[in-house]
Design a protein around this motif. Structure first.
Motif, short mmCIF file in Angstrom:
data_model
loop_
_atom_site.label_atom_id
_atom_site.label_comp_id
_atom_site.label_asym_id
_atom_site.label_seq_id
_atom_site.Cartn_x
_atom_site.Cartn_y
_atom_site.Cartn_z
N ARG A 169 29.28 57.92 16.45
CA ARG A 169 30.36 58.90 16.41
C ARG A 169 31.64 58.29 16.96
NH1 ARG A 169 28.95 63.85 19.65
NH2 ARG A 169 28.07 62.33 21.09
N GLY A 170 31.93 57.07 16.60
CA GLY A 170 33.10 56.38 17.14
C GLY A 170 34.41 56.97 16.65
N VAL A 171 35.50 56.32 17.01
CA VAL A 171 36.85 56.78 16.71
C VAL A 171 37.59 55.69 15.96
CG1 VAL A 171 39.03 57.56 17.71
CG2 VAL A 171 36.86 58.21 18.79
N ASP A 172 38.31 56.07 14.90
CA ASP A 172 39.08 55.11 14.13
C ASP A 172 40.51 54.97 14.61
OD1 ASP A 172 37.01 54.44 12.23
OD2 ASP A 172 37.32 56.42 11.34
N VAL A 173 41.08 56.05 15.16
CA VAL A 173 42.47 56.01 15.61
C VAL A 173 42.70 57.14 16.61
CG1 VAL A 173 43.25 57.40 13.65
CG2 VAL A 173 44.90 55.96 14.87
N VAL A 174 43.52 56.85 17.62
CA VAL A 174 43.97 57.87 18.57
C VAL A 174 45.44 58.17 18.28
CG1 VAL A 174 44.40 58.44 20.99
CG2 VAL A 174 42.35 57.13 20.35
N VAL A 175 45.75 59.44 18.05
CA VAL A 175 47.14 59.86 17.86
C VAL A 175 47.61 60.42 19.20
CG1 VAL A 175 48.69 61.39 16.61
CG2 VAL A 175 46.74 60.34 15.43
N MET A 176 48.56 59.75 19.82
CA MET A 176 48.87 59.94 21.24
C MET A 176 50.31 60.42 21.48
SD MET A 176 47.56 59.13 24.44
CE MET A 176 46.47 57.71 24.25
N ASP A 177 50.44 61.53 22.18
CA ASP A 177 51.76 61.95 22.67
C ASP A 177 52.16 61.05 23.83
OD1 ASP A 177 54.06 63.46 23.04
OD2 ASP A 177 53.07 64.91 24.34
N LEU A 178 53.45 60.92 24.09
CA LEU A 178 53.89 60.06 25.18
C LEU A 178 54.13 60.82 26.49
CD1 LEU A 178 56.34 57.50 23.54
CD2 LEU A 178 54.02 57.12 24.37
#
Length: 237
Positions: free
Chosen positions: A63-72
């Motif tokens: 159940r890994g992750v391909d990308v993290v969409v991150m607020d600053l």
């Protein structure tokens, strides 16, 4: 997009505003090839979330992750600190940071922390989809509307190195050094090809060798390397 679940781009959303996360969920839909596998309301929640998602799902899958969409900008742990933590993980997924128009200093910090790219929060849905896919596939995404200003932050305020060190350039040929300097100035492969009067395919070959020789992940990492090692003069454009 149709296909098996394991073809979906698995995304973690990190933003302290539920309204923003809700908007991202509506854009990054399963039917378009995305799966929002987790959401975090603060950067402090990211390590535990990634730990949990890295465990087997009980059915022989990962159940890994391909990308993290991150607020600053977040209340407890900001996006720069959280990005550095993600990048430091052996299994850390790439990070695409989201920002507002006037966050140039934060963006330059995010690149230094290892972000694979950045996108303005008011970008179009199509740009968001393309950016997330590109970063998930191992590429980079630098929003052209703010890239020039972010590079200016490096030109005027790189905190690490002001003078070129021979060790930084020893592995590179003279042509590879020219290509690296052009990357640091925000040039595309096509622009570098025109500037150096070589083919775009040759530029791509040089870029690949530069990344391999210097142990760099991507173009943002190359920008940071060039400015930190004094390979580009402040104020040059």
């Amino acid at each position: 997009m149709s296909g098996a679940v394991d073809q979906l781009v698995r995304v973690v959303l990190v933003d302290d505003q539920e309204l923003v996360r809700s908007g991202l969920r509506r854009i990054l839909r399963r039917r378009d090839g995305f799966e929002i596998v987790a959401e975090c309301g603060d950067g402090s929640e990211v390590p535990g979330t990634l730990d949990e998602l890295a465990t087997p799902d009980g059915e022989g899958g990962d159940r890994g992750v391909d990308v993290v969409v991150m607020d600053l900008r977040m209340r407890t742990v900001d996006g720069i600190t959280a990005t550095a933590g993600v990048v430091a993980r052996p299994d850390g997924p790439p990070v695409l940071v989201l920002t507002t128009f006037d966050d140039d200093e934060m963006l330059s910090g995010a690149l230094r922390a290892g972000a694979a790219g950045f996108l303005l929060k008011d970008s179009s849905a199509d740009d968001l989809i393309r950016a997330v896919r590109t970063v998930a596939d191992g590429g980079h995404w630098l929003d052209p509307s703010v890239t020039g200003r972010v590079l200016q932050q490096f030109r005027t305020g790189s905190p690490v190195a002001a003078a070129r060190t021979s060790a930084a350039t020893d592995p590179l040929t003279a042509r590879e050094l020219e290509v690296l300097q052009a990357i640091a100035l925000g040039r595309s492969n096509g622009e570098i090809a025109d500037e150096l009067v070589i083919s775009e395919l040759t530029v791509k070959s040089h870029v690949g060798r530069i990344f391999t020789k210097l142990g760099l992940r991507d173009r943002p990492a190359a920008i940071v390397y060039a400015y930190d090692n004094g390979l580009v003069s402040p104020g040059r454009s």
